[in-house]
Design a protein around this motif. Structure first.
Motif, mmCIF file in Angstrom:
data_model
loop_
_atom_site.group_PDB
_atom_site.id
_atom_site.type_symbol
_atom_site.label_atom_id
_atom_site.label_comp_id
_atom_site.label_asym_id
_atom_site.label_seq_id
_atom_site.Cartn_x
_atom_site.Cartn_y
_atom_site.Cartn_z
ATOM 1 N N ASP A 142 0.825 -1.210 0.000
ATOM 2 C CA ASP A 142 0.000 0.000 0.000
ATOM 3 C C ASP A 142 0.859 1.259 0.000
ATOM 4 O O ASP A 142 0.606 2.207 -0.753
ATOM 5 N N ASP A 143 1.879 1.274 0.856
ATOM 6 C CA ASP A 143 2.734 2.460 0.962
ATOM 7 C C ASP A 143 3.496 2.723 -0.327
ATOM 8 O O ASP A 143 3.611 3.859 -0.786
ATOM 9 N N GLN A 144 4.032 1.657 -0.918
ATOM 10 C CA GLN A 144 4.824 1.841 -2.130
ATOM 11 C C GLN A 144 3.966 2.255 -3.321
ATOM 12 O O GLN A 144 4.384 3.075 -4.140
ATOM 13 N N LEU A 145 2.774 1.718 -3.421
ATOM 14 C CA LEU A 145 1.872 2.152 -4.487
ATOM 15 C C LEU A 145 1.515 3.621 -4.306
ATOM 16 O O LEU A 145 1.405 4.375 -5.272
ATOM 17 N N GLU A 146 1.363 4.024 -3.068
ATOM 18 C CA GLU A 146 0.996 5.412 -2.784
ATOM 19 C C GLU A 146 2.094 6.382 -3.203
ATOM 20 O O GLU A 146 1.802 7.486 -3.678
ATOM 21 N N ILE A 147 3.360 5.985 -3.048
ATOM 22 C CA ILE A 147 4.442 6.898 -3.418
ATOM 23 C C ILE A 147 4.941 6.642 -4.844
ATOM 24 O O ILE A 147 5.946 7.213 -5.270
ATOM 25 N N GLY A 148 4.236 5.805 -5.590
ATOM 26 C CA GLY A 148 4.451 5.703 -7.021
ATOM 27 C C GLY A 148 5.509 4.735 -7.494
ATOM 28 O O GLY A 148 6.187 5.000 -8.495
ATOM 29 N N ILE A 149 5.676 3.582 -6.830
ATOM 30 C CA ILE A 149 6.679 2.618 -7.299
ATOM 31 C C ILE A 149 6.336 2.155 -8.711
ATOM 32 O O ILE A 149 5.174 2.025 -9.083
ATOM 33 N N ARG A 150 7.377 1.912 -9.486
ATOM 34 C CA ARG A 150 7.185 1.599 -10.895
ATOM 35 C C ARG A 150 7.809 0.263 -11.290
ATOM 36 O O ARG A 150 7.146 -0.605 -11.825
ATOM 37 N N ARG A 151 9.100 0.082 -11.047
ATOM 38 C CA ARG A 151 9.777 -1.161 -11.404
ATOM 39 C C ARG A 151 11.085 -1.268 -10.631
ATOM 40 O O ARG A 151 11.592 -0.279 -10.109
ATOM 41 N N ILE A 152 11.634 -2.492 -10.570
ATOM 42 C CA ILE A 152 12.857 -2.756 -9.808
ATOM 43 C C ILE A 152 13.807 -3.585 -10.649
ATOM 44 O O ILE A 152 13.459 -4.694 -11.065
ATOM 45 N N ALA A 153 14.988 -3.046 -10.919
ATOM 46 C CA ALA A 153 16.043 -3.802 -11.604
ATOM 47 C C ALA A 153 17.017 -4.289 -10.537
ATOM 48 O O ALA A 153 17.305 -3.570 -9.571
ATOM 49 N N VAL A 154 17.534 -5.502 -10.699
ATOM 50 C CA VAL A 154 18.381 -6.080 -9.654
ATOM 51 C C VAL A 154 19.505 -6.897 -10.275
ATOM 52 O O VAL A 154 19.345 -7.505 -11.327
ATOM 53 N N THR A 155 20.656 -6.856 -9.621
ATOM 54 C CA THR A 155 21.769 -7.714 -9.990
ATOM 55 C C THR A 155 22.402 -8.243 -8.714
ATOM 56 O O THR A 155 22.337 -7.583 -7.671
ATOM 57 N N SER A 156 23.002 -9.419 -8.781
ATOM 58 C CA SER A 156 23.679 -9.990 -7.612
ATOM 59 C C SER A 156 24.775 -10.926 -8.070
ATOM 60 O O SER A 156 24.714 -11.469 -9.176
ATOM 61 N N TRP A 157 25.782 -11.085 -7.230
ATOM 62 C CA TRP A 157 26.889 -11.970 -7.562
ATOM 63 C C TRP A 157 27.547 -12.488 -6.293
ATOM 64 O O TRP A 157 27.338 -11.947 -5.196
ATOM 65 N N ALA A 158 28.316 -13.530 -6.439
ATOM 66 C CA ALA A 158 29.029 -14.142 -5.318
ATOM 67 C C ALA A 158 30.525 -14.076 -5.603
ATOM 68 O O ALA A 158 30.967 -14.334 -6.725
ATOM 69 N N THR A 159 31.298 -13.720 -4.588
ATOM 70 C CA THR A 159 32.754 -13.690 -4.701
ATOM 71 C C THR A 159 33.342 -14.387 -3.482
ATOM 72 O O THR A 159 32.766 -14.331 -2.389
ATOM 73 N N GLY A 160 34.489 -15.013 -3.666
ATOM 74 C CA GLY A 160 35.083 -15.733 -2.550
ATOM 75 C C GLY A 160 34.226 -16.928 -2.193
ATOM 76 O O GLY A 160 33.464 -17.461 -3.005
ATOM 77 N N GLU A 161 34.329 -17.340 -0.935
ATOM 78 C CA GLU A 161 33.598 -18.537 -0.511
ATOM 79 C C GLU A 161 32.181 -18.240 -0.087
ATOM 80 O O GLU A 161 31.251 -19.008 -0.365
ATOM 81 N N TYR A 162 31.979 -17.100 0.590
ATOM 82 C CA TYR A 162 30.662 -16.828 1.146
ATOM 83 C C TYR A 162 30.126 -15.421 0.848
ATOM 84 O O TYR A 162 28.987 -15.129 1.185
ATOM 85 N N MET A 163 30.911 -14.530 0.260
ATOM 86 C CA MET A 163 30.449 -13.151 0.067
ATOM 87 C C MET A 163 29.369 -13.072 -1.010
ATOM 88 O O MET A 163 29.510 -13.618 -2.096
ATOM 89 N N GLU A 164 28.280 -12.385 -0.674
ATOM 90 C CA GLU A 164 27.183 -12.169 -1.612
ATOM 91 C C GLU A 164 26.911 -10.666 -1.692
ATOM 92 O O GLU A 164 26.884 -9.970 -0.672
ATOM 93 N N THR A 165 26.702 -10.176 -2.910
ATOM 94 C CA THR A 165 26.409 -8.752 -3.130
ATOM 95 C C THR A 165 25.134 -8.631 -3.956
ATOM 96 O O THR A 165 24.944 -9.379 -4.916
ATOM 97 N N GLU A 166 24.270 -7.707 -3.573
ATOM 98 C CA GLU A 166 23.052 -7.455 -4.349
ATOM 99 C C GLU A 166 22.826 -5.954 -4.449
ATOM 100 O O GLU A 166 22.986 -5.219 -3.470
ATOM 101 N N ILE A 167 22.468 -5.503 -5.651
ATOM 102 C CA ILE A 167 22.160 -4.083 -5.889
ATOM 103 C C ILE A 167 20.784 -3.994 -6.518
ATOM 104 O O ILE A 167 20.471 -4.717 -7.473
ATOM 105 N N ARG A 168 19.964 -3.104 -6.003
ATOM 106 C CA ARG A 168 18.618 -2.888 -6.546
ATOM 107 C C ARG A 168 18.447 -1.427 -6.939
ATOM 108 O O ARG A 168 18.808 -0.524 -6.179
#
Length: 266
Positions: A142-168
């Motif tokens: 409800d809150d996000q629709l009210e402030i006009g959310i439109r779309r979400i692009a995302v990427t993620s990758w793993a480095t090393g043994e356990y490191m995880e990175t995500e960008i939205r």
């Protein structure tokens, strides 16, 4: 102009709201005032206003300060009479870039990094999936629709043994810059809490009010230690979230560099 690609939020599709609690301003207590004091206050106010008007009327008019702010105008210097400013090239115009494939504005996966097992297959995150990650998905929608959310692009990758990175990149409707700002500020508001960064974070230079955070280590018997870092900022109608987790310490330099490079692509 490039065609808009990616899923667009509709009223039937859930959206993410900030998990941050809404602060309620407490009501002020109304104090009763003795009649004599109230009368004196009114007389003082009226008298002071009359004297002020009298003094101001005898002074020379004061010129108002210029409304423009240096450094914000385009073009930077006034053009000769009759000459029009050339439009910004597409490479410098965020509006043009943001109207195309939003995924192209994401940082590329680093050399040697593996695709995260949690990565979205096509680089888009559905609004319903975005909302489901909050404590109260329905309210988030409800809150996000009210402030006009439109779309979400995302990427993620793993480095090393356990490191995880995500960008939205969370984009709001064109012209509704306050949507991105409101979302970022709500996320930043709960970062100082005990279950999160427990600090106000550090200012991200070059952004309006972006900040990055290094969380305290999380320890639990029988599990590896968990380290986390985040960054939140916005540019135009795009809000940016960056998450990094690892079993080894994450330096402030690492999350800052990541945030600065993503900001540069916007």
């Amino acid at each position: 102009m490039a065609p808009v690609t990616g899923p667009v939020a509709s009223e039937a599709e859930p959206v993410a709201e900030s998990a941050a609690p809404v602060a309620v301003r407490p009501r002020r207590r109304v104090l009763r005032t003795v009649g004599l004091i109230a009368v004196a206050a009114v007389i003082g106010l009226v008298g002071g206003t009359a004297v002020g008007y009298g003094i101001q009327a005898e002074r020379e008019p004061t010129a108002l300060p210029a409304l423009n702010q240096p450094g914000l105008a385009y073009p930077a210097k006034p053009l000769p009479e009759g000459e029009k400013a050339k439009p910004l090239p597409a490479s410098e115009d965020l509006r043009t870039k943001a109207e195309g494939d939003l995924r192209k504005l994401l940082l590329p996966k680093p050399a040697g990094a593996k695709k995260s097992e949690f990565a979205d297959a096509d680089g888009w995150m559905r609004v319903s999936a975005f909302a489901s990650q909050f404590n109260r998905p329905g309210n988030a929608l409800d809150d996000q629709l009210e402030i006009g959310i439109r779309r979400i692009a995302v990427t993620s990758w793993a480095t090393g043994e356990y490191m995880e990175t995500e960008i939205r990149l969370v984009q709001y409707r064109a012209g509704d810059v306050l949507g991105a700002q409101e979302f970022v500020e709500e996320q930043q508001a709960y970062m100082p809490e005990e279950d999160f960064a427990e600090s106000e974070g550090t200012e991200l230079k070059g952004s309006a009010n972006g900040r990055y955070y290094v969380f305290p280590v999380r320890k639990k018997a029988g599990y590896l230690d968990m380290y986390e870092a985040r960054a939140y900022f916005y540019r135009g109608d795009i809000a940016v979230e960056i998450f990094v987790i690892d079993t080894r310490k994450i330096s402030a330099k690492d999350i800052r560099s990541l945030a600065e490079r993503q900001l540069g692509r916007l």
